[in-house]
Design a protein around this motif. Sequence first.
Motif, short mmCIF file in Angstrom:
data_model
loop_
_atom_site.label_atom_id
_atom_site.label_comp_id
_atom_site.label_asym_id
_atom_site.label_seq_id
_atom_site.Cartn_x
_atom_site.Cartn_y
_atom_site.Cartn_z
N LEU A 236 4.07 -24.84 0.16
CA LEU A 236 4.40 -24.46 1.53
C LEU A 236 5.87 -24.07 1.62
CD1 LEU A 236 2.94 -24.48 4.36
CD2 LEU A 236 4.17 -26.60 4.78
N PRO A 237 6.17 -22.90 2.15
CA PRO A 237 7.56 -22.46 2.24
C PRO A 237 8.39 -23.35 3.16
CG PRO A 237 6.06 -20.61 2.50
CD PRO A 237 5.23 -21.85 2.59
N THR A 238 9.68 -23.47 2.81
CA THR A 238 10.65 -24.14 3.68
C THR A 238 11.66 -23.09 4.16
OG1 THR A 238 12.03 -24.71 1.78
CG2 THR A 238 10.39 -26.34 2.49
N TYR A 239 12.35 -23.40 5.24
CA TYR A 239 13.18 -22.42 5.91
C TYR A 239 14.60 -22.96 6.12
CZ TYR A 239 8.62 -20.41 6.98
OH TYR A 239 7.36 -19.88 6.88
N GLN A 240 15.58 -22.08 6.05
CA GLN A 240 16.96 -22.39 6.40
C GLN A 240 17.59 -21.17 7.05
OE1 GLN A 240 19.07 -25.31 6.22
NE2 GLN A 240 20.11 -23.87 7.59
N TRP A 241 18.06 -21.33 8.29
CA TRP A 241 18.67 -20.23 9.03
C TRP A 241 20.19 -20.19 8.79
CZ3 TRP A 241 16.28 -16.35 11.55
CH2 TRP A 241 14.92 -16.51 11.81
N CYS A 271 17.28 -15.65 7.52
CA CYS A 271 16.62 -16.89 7.13
C CYS A 271 16.34 -16.85 5.64
CB CYS A 271 15.31 -17.08 7.91
SG CYS A 271 14.50 -18.65 7.60
N LYS A 272 16.62 -17.92 4.95
CA LYS A 272 16.32 -18.06 3.52
C LYS A 272 15.05 -18.90 3.41
CE LYS A 272 18.37 -19.46 -0.91
NZ LYS A 272 18.49 -18.10 -1.44
#
Length: 782
Positions: A236-241, A271-272
Amino acid sequence: MCAEMSDSQLFPSLNINLLQEPILQKVSGILDQTSDRGWKKLASVIASDRRFKLSSQEIHQCSLKVLDSEGSPTRSLLRLMGDRGCTTKELSEFLQSIGQSEAITILKPPGIKVTVQPGSMAVLSGHMVKLCCVASGHPVVNYQWFKMNKEVLHGNSSELVFNPVRVEDAGYYICRVNNGYSFNFSDWALLDVFESNLNCYGIPDNKLHIHTQPKPQKLITGDRLLLECIAIGKPLPTYQWYRNGLALQDETNKPYTVLSVSVEHRGVYHCKVTSGKESEDSIKVDVEVLGSGQYRKNFAVECTEEELTSVLEIDEKEEDTFFATDKVALLIGNMSYKNHTQLKAPMVDVYELTNLLRQLDFKVVSLLDLTELEMRNAVKEFLLLLDKGVYGLLYYAGHGYENYGNSFMVPIDAPKPYGSSNCMCVQSILKLMQEKETGLNVFLLDMCRKRNQYDDTIVIPDSLKVTANIVFGYATCQGAEAFEIQRSDLANGIFMKFLKKRLLEEKKITVLLDQVAEDMGRCQLTKGMQALEIRSSLSAKRALTDRIQQSACSLESSKSNLQWAKANELPESMCIEFECGVKIQLGFAAEFSNVLIIYTRIVEKPSDIINCNANITNFPLDLYVDPKEANKQTPEETGSFLVSKDLPKHCLYTRLSSLQTLKENLTFTVCLSYMYHGIEDILDEHKEIDVGRPLISKLDIHSGIQNPCSKSCLFPDSPCHVPEYFGATSHQRRYVQPPSYSQSMYFRVCPDSRLGYLPECSTSPNIPEENADEYSDFPSIM
């Protein structure tokens, strides 16, 4: 939890003949070769136990097995004991008494361990997707998959296959594994499913890919900023803005939101996204935040000098008279929630508001306790009544929440936890109302407006039109709860307590609500906890008291009006005569548009008949009626407190609720029992009665029809943090405790009960009753 368990707890009550042969052979080999703690010692202990009645002749027959080349006295003894019902638990007790610990160890059930855990992932609809769980610890392992606390149909193998996967398959999954002795659970796995689009075809199933890119924004101070990035991938992807290349602290959700932006929020955002060892950056977008002065400069409306003069020459003394082409109202009160806290106030609130609105010439349909499907269909029927110039009012009392500026009404069958896909978005209903060119749209929402921590879905309804005919009256402020008042058996919501006192006043609706807000502000019991919030785009002095000036309407609108009127149509009163000469009057009253009161009274009987009683029974199967609550001496005994004063006295009363579930005509049987003077036998007669489709049952809102709010009620994105389950949630209507001096009126506190999540084993399909205790260890999602 205890660190150790006793041997009796370790051994299941399993007949020893059901043990696998390798286990029996190992036990037999140990006992055959041991003299002082061998099979003869075991046989003597068993022979002294009256339960199994082992004779000396049977022991002798077992000893003869040593003469066979592969014979085993112990195996013969165990087979004999198994035939007489001996269990592994009892055998272990016998072995314990002779000190045979080595054989006991072999009998202990083997543990089971999950070696391959299902992995969370985000995928596109239309693809084949597998969740895999593998367990070890026994040659035979059984699997059962669950979606939340519901068993997955045909989910009985180590792989759970979706071919193809659909958006509605999204959710949390877990696998229960067992080997006949013990069981274990896999980790929770989140399956996130997004609709496919043309840009995503040809992407490998497990490869990280950004499905939805953020879009540039041009805002003014005070606006809401919403950037969204959605990716697919496994794990599952994780996100960082990021803003201007710097990571934003704690901004790790798919959406990035700022409720009220200021100039400091301007910049370049991206977003990465990370999935395992893969990572990908979204496109970089500009967010421009303008001050109010810049906004007026950049978005000025051009006009000529003549147009400006005409604008300024408005005659302030002239007062327009406003009319409605019609007035219609839909009132929904949800109380009897299946998975959430029960409420009391909606019943009284809906009843009292119904009576007030009818005095203002509104055509009202009032409904209690609707499921999601019934709510959607009721709203669809309501929308059919709206036309140009019509005043439409929607009132809702029950559980609710608000996310990202959108309000959601919670039906009684909403699961725990619920999200936008299980509820109705009010803003989506408003969009559909605006398309009808209504003269006034009023929403009165008596529900909590706290954020739903289990739902991070950002619902973006189609753009609303710029119209000056919208009024929202929220019973409480954003992020706050709504409260109920309780007085003996009847209850009011705080909002309705003050609203009903002013609703009939001939004032602009916003002025009226302002005064209600002031009244609520003086209530000491909820001061600082609940305050009315009003949102309005109303620029004219429209009031609920405006008169109706009918205009020509379409054929479809006329049909809908006729159908809506029938939703409050009662069966006609009737007189039934039996062969014995007894006459019974049947009468009908409506408490709500889906609640019917039937009352019966004996109006005539021959003089030689005594002990005469008439009851009604045998209702349609889809209309549940508890026989213990039917044919009561008073309306209050049936649960009908609101119309009791209007019903005739000295009758038997039966209350039928949830008439919207009625699929056919309402039929029932009138049973007459009586005796003649001098005769002890009780005689009876029956009459079958068919009263057609009363009240709301005419609209068939139980049937499955197209969702009028489908664009706003998609399956919710999964929470950023895996949810914890509680007995009640923070966005439910609450009770509040008053000062001790109040006697005629009191408030009741109903605190959130933080109960661990347990499945309902007694109602779960395919769970054997004897194994129900195992499910008490069903893990919470932590």
